[in-house]
Design a protein around this motif. Structure first.
Motif, PDB file in Angstrom:
ATOM      1  N   LEU A 255      28.806  -6.463   9.624  1.00 38.45           N
ATOM      2  CA  LEU A 255      28.914  -7.859   9.177  1.00 38.45           C
ATOM      3  C   LEU A 255      29.521  -7.938   7.771  1.00 38.45           C
ATOM      4  O   LEU A 255      29.122  -7.191   6.872  1.00 38.45           O
ATOM      5  CB  LEU A 255      27.516  -8.491   9.182  1.00 38.45           C
ATOM      6  CG  LEU A 255      27.417  -9.959   8.777  1.00 38.45           C
ATOM      7  CD1 LEU A 255      28.064 -10.851   9.832  1.00 38.45           C
ATOM      8  CD2 LEU A 255      25.970 -10.369   8.571  1.00 38.45           C
ATOM      9  N   ASN A 256      30.494  -8.831   7.620  1.00 42.02           N
ATOM     10  CA  ASN A 256      31.086  -9.101   6.300  1.00 42.02           C
ATOM     11  C   ASN A 256      31.057 -10.603   6.069  1.00 42.02           C
ATOM     12  O   ASN A 256      31.596 -11.352   6.867  1.00 42.02           O
ATOM     13  CB  ASN A 256      32.546  -8.638   6.260  1.00 42.02           C
ATOM     14  CG  ASN A 256      32.625  -7.139   6.106  1.00 42.02           C
ATOM     15  OD1 ASN A 256      32.337  -6.595   5.045  1.00 42.02           O
ATOM     16  ND2 ASN A 256      32.964  -6.463   7.195  1.00 42.02           N
TER      17      ASN A 256
ATOM     18  N   LYS B  31      28.568  -6.671   2.775  1.00 38.50           N
ATOM     19  CA  LYS B  31      29.742  -5.824   3.043  1.00 38.50           C
ATOM     20  C   LYS B  31      29.426  -4.795   4.112  1.00 38.50           C
ATOM     21  O   LYS B  31      28.522  -3.968   3.926  1.00 38.50           O
ATOM     22  CB  LYS B  31      30.130  -5.073   1.757  1.00 38.50           C
ATOM     23  CG  LYS B  31      31.025  -5.862   0.833  1.00 38.50           C
ATOM     24  CD  LYS B  31      31.564  -4.915  -0.245  1.00 38.50           C
ATOM     25  CE  LYS B  31      32.257  -5.690  -1.335  1.00 38.50           C
ATOM     26  NZ  LYS B  31      32.407  -4.872  -2.543  1.00 38.50           N
ATOM     27  N   ASN B  32      30.163  -4.842   5.196  1.00 40.08           N
ATOM     28  CA  ASN B  32      30.074  -3.825   6.262  1.00 40.08           C
ATOM     29  C   ASN B  32      28.646  -3.471   6.649  1.00 40.08           C
ATOM     30  O   ASN B  32      28.313  -2.298   6.806  1.00 40.08           O
ATOM     31  CB  ASN B  32      30.770  -2.523   5.837  1.00 40.08           C
ATOM     32  CG  ASN B  32      32.190  -2.783   5.402  1.00 40.08           C
ATOM     33  OD1 ASN B  32      32.853  -3.688   5.947  1.00 40.08           O
ATOM     34  ND2 ASN B  32      32.657  -2.039   4.419  1.00 40.08           N
ATOM     35  N   LEU B  33      27.811  -4.454   6.781  1.00 44.30           N
ATOM     36  CA  LEU B  33      26.405  -4.164   7.051  1.00 44.30           C
ATOM     37  C   LEU B  33      26.184  -3.805   8.526  1.00 44.30           C
ATOM     38  O   LEU B  33      26.563  -4.548   9.426  1.00 44.30           O
ATOM     39  CB  LEU B  33      25.545  -5.373   6.681  1.00 44.30           C
ATOM     40  CG  LEU B  33      24.040  -5.110   6.672  1.00 44.30           C
ATOM     41  CD1 LEU B  33      23.656  -4.159   5.557  1.00 44.30           C
ATOM     42  CD2 LEU B  33      23.262  -6.415   6.526  1.00 44.30           C
ATOM     43  N   VAL B  34      25.596  -2.616   8.720  1.00 47.39           N
ATOM     44  CA  VAL B  34      25.220  -2.182  10.078  1.00 47.39           C
ATOM     45  C   VAL B  34      23.720  -1.934  10.039  1.00 47.39           C
ATOM     46  O   VAL B  34      23.237  -1.148   9.225  1.00 47.39           O
ATOM     47  CB  VAL B  34      25.954  -0.891  10.493  1.00 47.39           C
ATOM     48  CG1 VAL B  34      25.545  -0.479  11.902  1.00 47.39           C
ATOM     49  CG2 VAL B  34      27.453  -1.075  10.404  1.00 47.39           C
ATOM     50  N   SER B  35      22.993  -2.614  10.925  1.00 43.02           N
ATOM     51  CA  SER B  35      21.549  -2.564  10.784  1.00 43.02           C
ATOM     52  C   SER B  35      20.847  -2.716  12.138  1.00 43.02           C
ATOM     53  O   SER B  35      21.358  -3.374  13.036  1.00 43.02           O
ATOM     54  CB  SER B  35      21.142  -3.711   9.850  1.00 43.02           C
ATOM     55  OG  SER B  35      19.826  -3.589   9.476  1.00 43.02           O
ATOM     56  N   SER B  36      19.673  -2.066  12.264  1.00 40.73           N
ATOM     57  CA  SER B  36      18.890  -2.229  13.489  1.00 40.73           C
ATOM     58  C   SER B  36      17.408  -2.252  13.114  1.00 40.73           C
ATOM     59  O   SER B  36      17.054  -1.939  11.982  1.00 40.73           O
ATOM     60  CB  SER B  36      19.177  -1.105  14.475  1.00 40.73           C
ATOM     61  OG  SER B  36      18.923   0.132  13.877  1.00 40.73           O
ATOM     62  N   TYR B  37      16.552  -2.627  14.084  1.00 45.49           N
ATOM     63  CA  TYR B  37      15.132  -2.760  13.743  1.00 45.49           C
ATOM     64  C   TYR B  37      14.504  -1.419  13.380  1.00 45.49           C
ATOM     65  O   TYR B  37      13.604  -1.359  12.547  1.00 45.49           O
ATOM     66  CB  TYR B  37      14.369  -3.462  14.871  1.00 45.49           C
ATOM     67  CG  TYR B  37      14.486  -4.960  14.715  1.00 45.49           C
ATOM     68  CD1 TYR B  37      13.553  -5.671  13.977  1.00 45.49           C
ATOM     69  CD2 TYR B  37      15.576  -5.646  15.232  1.00 45.49           C
ATOM     70  CE1 TYR B  37      13.681  -7.035  13.785  1.00 45.49           C
ATOM     71  CE2 TYR B  37      15.717  -7.008  15.055  1.00 45.49           C
ATOM     72  CZ  TYR B  37      14.757  -7.705  14.321  1.00 45.49           C
ATOM     73  OH  TYR B  37      14.892  -9.047  14.116  1.00 45.49           O
TER      74      TYR B  37
ATOM     75  N   LEU C 296      29.562 -18.899  11.680  1.00 39.41           N
ATOM     76  CA  LEU C 296      29.247 -18.719  13.099  1.00 39.41           C
ATOM     77  C   LEU C 296      29.046 -17.234  13.371  1.00 39.41           C
ATOM     78  O   LEU C 296      29.944 -16.420  13.140  1.00 39.41           O
ATOM     79  CB  LEU C 296      30.394 -19.273  13.952  1.00 39.41           C
ATOM     80  CG  LEU C 296      30.302 -19.012  15.453  1.00 39.41           C
ATOM     81  CD1 LEU C 296      29.130 -19.761  16.070  1.00 39.41           C
ATOM     82  CD2 LEU C 296      31.606 -19.409  16.144  1.00 39.41           C
ATOM     83  N   LEU C 297      27.838 -16.899  13.829  1.00 40.52           N
ATOM     84  CA  LEU C 297      27.534 -15.487  14.143  1.00 40.52           C
ATOM     85  C   LEU C 297      27.544 -15.267  15.650  1.00 40.52           C
ATOM     86  O   LEU C 297      27.204 -16.160  16.419  1.00 40.52           O
ATOM     87  CB  LEU C 297      26.159 -15.095  13.617  1.00 40.52           C
ATOM     88  CG  LEU C 297      25.909 -15.012  12.120  1.00 40.52           C
ATOM     89  CD1 LEU C 297      24.580 -14.292  11.868  1.00 40.52           C
ATOM     90  CD2 LEU C 297      27.025 -14.265  11.402  1.00 40.52           C
ATOM     91  N   GLY C 298      27.933 -14.060  16.044  1.00 42.80           N
ATOM     92  CA  GLY C 298      27.872 -13.680  17.451  1.00 42.80           C
ATOM     93  C   GLY C 298      27.772 -12.177  17.526  1.00 42.80           C
ATOM     94  O   GLY C 298      28.549 -11.468  16.886  1.00 42.80           O
ATOM     95  N   ASN C 299      26.773 -11.690  18.265  1.00 43.49           N
ATOM     96  CA  ASN C 299      26.567 -10.241  18.392  1.00 43.49           C
ATOM     97  C   ASN C 299      26.517  -9.514  17.058  1.00 43.49           C
ATOM     98  O   ASN C 299      27.043  -8.410  16.911  1.00 43.49           O
ATOM     99  CB  ASN C 299      27.670  -9.618  19.235  1.00 43.49           C
ATOM    100  CG  ASN C 299      27.406  -9.863  20.698  1.00 43.49           C
ATOM    101  OD1 ASN C 299      26.248 -10.008  21.089  1.00 43.49           O
ATOM    102  ND2 ASN C 299      28.472  -9.946  21.477  1.00 43.49           N
ATOM    103  N   GLY C 300      25.905 -10.136  16.085  1.00 42.40           N
ATOM    104  CA  GLY C 300      25.748  -9.498  14.782  1.00 42.40           C
ATOM    105  C   GLY C 300      27.024  -9.433  13.963  1.00 42.40           C
ATOM    106  O   GLY C 300      27.100  -8.706  12.971  1.00 42.40           O
ATOM    107  N   LYS C 301      28.037 -10.204  14.360  1.00 34.25           N
ATOM    108  CA  LYS C 301      29.311 -10.211  13.609  1.00 34.25           C
ATOM    109  C   LYS C 301      29.604 -11.634  13.164  1.00 34.25           C
ATOM    110  O   LYS C 301      29.118 -12.594  13.770  1.00 34.25           O
ATOM    111  CB  LYS C 301      30.448  -9.759  14.515  1.00 34.25           C
ATOM    112  CG  LYS C 301      30.528  -8.279  14.759  1.00 34.25           C
ATOM    113  CD  LYS C 301      31.869  -7.996  15.453  1.00 34.25           C
ATOM    114  CE  LYS C 301      32.205  -6.541  15.441  1.00 34.25           C
ATOM    115  NZ  LYS C 301      31.690  -5.781  16.515  1.00 34.25           N
ATOM    116  N   LEU C 302      30.460 -11.764  12.140  1.00 31.10           N
ATOM    117  CA  LEU C 302      30.887 -13.092  11.704  1.00 31.10           C
ATOM    118  C   LEU C 302      32.076 -13.506  12.568  1.00 31.10           C
ATOM    119  O   LEU C 302      33.119 -12.854  12.565  1.00 31.10           O
ATOM    120  CB  LEU C 302      31.287 -13.062  10.224  1.00 31.10           C
ATOM    121  CG  LEU C 302      31.683 -14.410   9.639  1.00 31.10           C
ATOM    122  CD1 LEU C 302      30.517 -15.369   9.633  1.00 31.10           C
ATOM    123  CD2 LEU C 302      32.230 -14.255   8.231  1.00 31.10           C
ATOM    124  N   LEU C 303      31.913 -14.596  13.326  1.00 28.44           N
ATOM    125  CA  LEU C 303      33.001 -15.042  14.208  1.00 28.44           C
ATOM    126  C   LEU C 303      33.871 -16.089  13.528  1.00 28.44           C
ATOM    127  O   LEU C 303      35.075 -16.164  13.761  1.00 28.44           O
ATOM    128  CB  LEU C 303      32.432 -15.597  15.513  1.00 28.44           C
ATOM    129  CG  LEU C 303      31.608 -14.636  16.362  1.00 28.44           C
ATOM    130  CD1 LEU C 303      31.163 -15.309  17.644  1.00 28.44           C
ATOM    131  CD2 LEU C 303      32.416 -13.372  16.683  1.00 28.44           C
TER     132      LEU C 303
END
Ligand SMILES: Nc1ncnc2c1ncn2[C@@H]1O[C@H](COP(=O)(O)OP(=O)(O)O)[C@@H](O)[C@H]1O
Ligand SMILES: [Mg+2]
Length: 607
Positions: free
Chosen positions: A393-394, A376-382, A579-586
């Motif tokens: 991402l959802n 749910k609404n995942l925002v993440s970086s290294y 299908l993922l693109g730029n860290g989002k679900l497309l």
């Protein structure tokens, strides 16, 4: 692309002199400092005091001064003097022998306790460093090259354990000795203050100059030493190339050249010691001379006896070696303490554990029993300060299904797997597995629900059995059963030693496909509810590829299997495709739907 200069952090280097604060921190980190410090201090004080007292008692014994001004104002000293001068030789011998013995024992004891205490302290610091390091967040490894990490646990630790305690103990006892001698000389001949102050000032100045130059020369030596090692190891690795091109002499010349530079710096190091010794010697000779003149004057006016004059002189004659030790130890400890600083720095590394973890103990025993994953609404970086990779991402991975993930290279597919293992930084969002947000529970629990078959599977040196069952939880039968399921049992049977077959470094004696199959066997044994798999893009022969596909189909039937797919076949047999693109679900849906929408562009998403 992130600038590599900022990505790999610079190693902190101490410059200038080491502060008092570091010594305080070093001692504070020692175990039982409150108990040991007074004991050590008392013992060192007694031992140093006894050495001077011994000389004093000898002076009382030989003293033939009988004038009233020779009498001490303390009756115990006068009584001792009377006893010594009237005792028979046997009694005197026993007395001095006993005195020496006790002093030696105390000296040995204080040395042992002090060294033991400091070495043990270094060990405790090391353990704390290991503990902190084993819990460090994973990106720390990206920021620090391995050579840097290894040095802390080898060179720095050796200095902290073996060298620093010795220098420290030396410095401490010579310092106490120096204070005692100064006090005695001042009491016995207060006039000496006129010699002590200028000499003290001079000593201070000399050691200051020495310390600064010695530190710089040491740094310089270290810098000049590194190219020798580099050239040496390069030559050893590339000797065939060097010989093939007939460059042997050139390399020898180069080595000679840089070795000479290093030798010059080393020579400078011994030269500066000479410089120091000469000045210390002159100062201490001056001190001895003035004290001798004062002592002779006191003897002629009948204030002290010959014995006491000798006592004063013997104290001051030993002073130059004390000063030499002290100056040398002071300058050495400064360069060595850098190691302590580096160890202390590694004691408090950023941990990958969260502070407010919610314990799972009372929640549910069989969790997770379905294997449903909702992101749910995942925002993440290294890292907190690095660009966001998983961008709001959802997605829902249904329990027990097989889901293929596709996306262009750099879309964040592998990063998503790292997020499951909580190896990266979460800005916000949740990963809910069967109703529990795994970003909030203890790390071990969160990680235990997944099993991973990585793109580049890693095997450890050791036996095959050890690689499949590192905690010795399973019987041989269970291990064979898992191997049978991935259809590797026949091959393993044919190997010498079978389950005890030795794996080469990094699993070099197995192909990538076989290593993936072994990882699958490991996943079967682990009983994890959710299987993550990053399909190998490296050359896997058709036969092994089929084995992998079959294993996914058959073995993981009632588990949630999330596969980063690089092959059309994998996708066709999947229940869903994401299908993922730029860290989002497309896109998300049954394979036919998703794949037909992509049409010809599909292949660029199978990377
Ligand atoms: N260890 C790392 N540290 C910082 N950034 C990384 C790291 N690994 C990957 N990235 C970045 O994350 C992004 C997504 O990479 P990744 O998840 O590996 O893509 P892919 O979908 O091809 O598996 C890329 O832009 C890459 O630069
Ligand atoms: Mg990848």
């Amino acid at each position: 692309m992130e600038n590599t200069n900022t990505f790999i952090s610079k190693e902190k280097r101490q410059e200038g002199s080491i502060g008092f604060e570091l010594f305080a921190r070093y001692l504070n980190s020692m175990q039982g400092i409150k108990i040991f410090a007074p004991i050590i201090f008392t013992l060192v004080f007694i031992a140093s005091f006894a050495e001077s007292a011994f000389r004093y008692i000898v002076s009382l014994w030989v003293d033939n001064c009988t004038t009233i001004s020779c009498q001490s104002s303390y009756s115990i000293i006068n009584q001792t003097k009377t006893w010594l001068q009237n005792a028979n030789p046997n009694e005197i011998t026993i007395f001095f022998f006993g005195f020496c013995l006790v002093t030696i024992i105390i000296r040995a004891l204080d040395w042992l306790i002090l060294i033991g205490f400091l070495s043990n302290g270094a060990r405790v610091l090391h353990d704390q460093m290991v503990e902190s390091f084993s819990n460090v967040r994973v990106t720390f490894m990206d920021e620090n090259p391995s050579g840097r990490l290894i040095r802390r646990f080898s060179g720095d630790y050796i200095q902290a354990k073996d060298e620093i305690p010795n220098i420290f103990a030396d410095m401490f006892s010579t310092f106490i000795e120096l204070i005692i001698i100064t006090i005695i000389v001042l009491i016995q001949a207060p006039f000496a203050i006129f010699s002590i102050i200028p000499c003290g000032f001079f000593y201070y100045k000399i050691q200051k100059i020495f310390k600064a130059s010695s530190r710089e020369i040491q740094r310089y030596t270290k810098i000049l030493e590194t190219p020798i090692w580099s050239l040496f190891s390069e030559s050893v690795v590339g000797y065939q190339t060097i010989r093939a091109y007939g460059k042997t002499n050139e390399f020898i010349q180069q080595l000679v050249l840089i070795s000479q530079d290093f030798a010059k710096a080393t020579l400078l190091q011994s030269r500066i010691l000479r410089w120091l010794n000469l000045r210390l010697k002159v100062t201490s000779e001056f001190f001895t001379l003035t004290i001798t003149i004062i002592a002779i004057y006191f003897v002629t006016i009948g204030k002290i006896g010959v014995g006491q004059a000798g006592f004063l002189m013997s104290l001051t004659i030993g002073l130059d070696s004390i000063m030499q030790w002290l100056t040398r130890s002071l300058s050495m400890i400064e360069s060595k303490m850098v190691s302590i600083e580096r160890i202390i720095e590694y004691k408090n590394l950023p941990s990958e554990h969260k502070i407010n973890e919610i314990s799972l103990k009372n929640t549910t025993k069989n969790w997770p029993n379905q294997g449903e994953v909702i992101i749910k609404n995942l925002v993440s970086s290294y890292r907190e300060d690095l660009p966001i990779i998983i961008n709001n991402l959802n997605i829902t991975f249904q329990a027990g299904k097989k889901i293929g993930i596709i996306g262009r290279t750099g879309a964040g597919k592998s990063t998503l797997f790292q997020a499951f293992y909580r190896m990266i930084y979460f800005h916000s969002g949740e990963i809910i597995v069967d109703g529990i947000d795994i970003t909030k529970i203890p790390l071990e629990d969160a990680r235990s629900i997944f099993a991973i078959v990585p793109q580049e599977p890693h095997l450890f040196s050791g036996t095959l059995k050890y690689n499949l069952d590192r905690t010795h939880k399973f019987t041989d039968d269970q291990i064979w059963k898992a191997l049978k399921e991935v259809q590797l049992s026949q091959y393993i049977e044919s190997l010498p030693g079978k389950l005890n077959y030795e794996i080469a470094e990094k699993g070099g004696n197995f192909s990538v496909g076989q290593r993936q199959l072994l990882c699958m066997a490991r996943a079967i044994l682990s009983n994890a509810k959710i299987i993550l798999m990053d399909e190998a893009t490296a050359s896997v022969d058709l036969e092994t590829e089929n084995l992998i596909q079959e294993a996914i189909k058959k073995v993981f039937t009632n588990k949630t299997t999330i596969v980063i797919a690089h092959r059309l076949d994998t996708l066709k047999s999947a229940d869903y495709v994401a299908l993922l693109g730029n860290g989002k679900l497309l896109d998300y849906g049954v394979p036919d739907n998703v794949l037909s929408k992509l049409g010809e562009g599909l292949h660029s998403h199978l990377t």
